[in-house]
Design an enzyme around this catalytic site. Sequence first.
Site: not given
Length: 287
Positions: A58, A102, A125
């Site tokens: 990423k 994450q 996200d």
Amino acid sequence: MTQTPTARLMDGTALARRITEESAEAAAEIRRRTGTAPCLATVLVGEDPASVTYVRMKRARCRKAGIESRQVALPASVTTAELVETVTALSQDPSVHGILLQHPVGPHIDERAAFEAIAPEKDVDGVTTHSFAAMSFGLPGFVSCTPGGIMRLLDAYGVEPAGKRAVVVGRSAILGKPAGMLLLARDATVTYCHSRTADLAAAVREADILIAAVGRPRFLTGDDLKPGAVVIDAGYNEGNVGDVDFASAATRASLITPVPGGVGPMTIAVLLAQTVEAAGRQLGTAA
């Protein structure tokens, strides 16, 4: 006798590249107008090899898109309170425009509490309950990245969900559930299937559009499919295989995503696009 594949591949890699190029142009314009580049902060708990690799990927994609990447690494022993404090500080930092926590974060941590510490305007996200509610009601906000990428793939290949029967196998909060809601918003008739679904095979055979997000390698096969179905394999399992047995499914589907190279690249591309969008809103350059 070996059957010849008839399905057309849905190339997520190529589409993700185009989306990233568009994001890079938008990021450059934001920087030109404000002197500030979009910034994505990534919070990583522990050193899970898959998570470390994914975060590294990423960050590399961020560089290509002209997005600054800030990584916050926390030990695996971090408490829920400490993680929430870290995420809250990022939410309050005006130099950070998007936040990615994450996951997984460890069984001892209340992951939902940590997600909810992300400010809605920085939830690029699409993991907070605010974002899910906004998406479900068609209000402004950010979608979960994998379902958002799936919808962009369907659009790119001319698949119109309206009037179609869509079956989602899986009900996770950031994949299965939001994927079904996005399809419902596009006038598909949506069925959610899961581990307790009676006669799963019969439900799957009804699908004009199948979203496989169950987390079990080659769980669904060509025999389970309606001929001509559009198959979106959102699974990724050890050995680079998805939740669908590609070889058999490709002989019955009309369109199918490969694993890798299908849904995966789209997830990151949507994350980058939403980070740039978030920066535009926060810096006052959004149209």
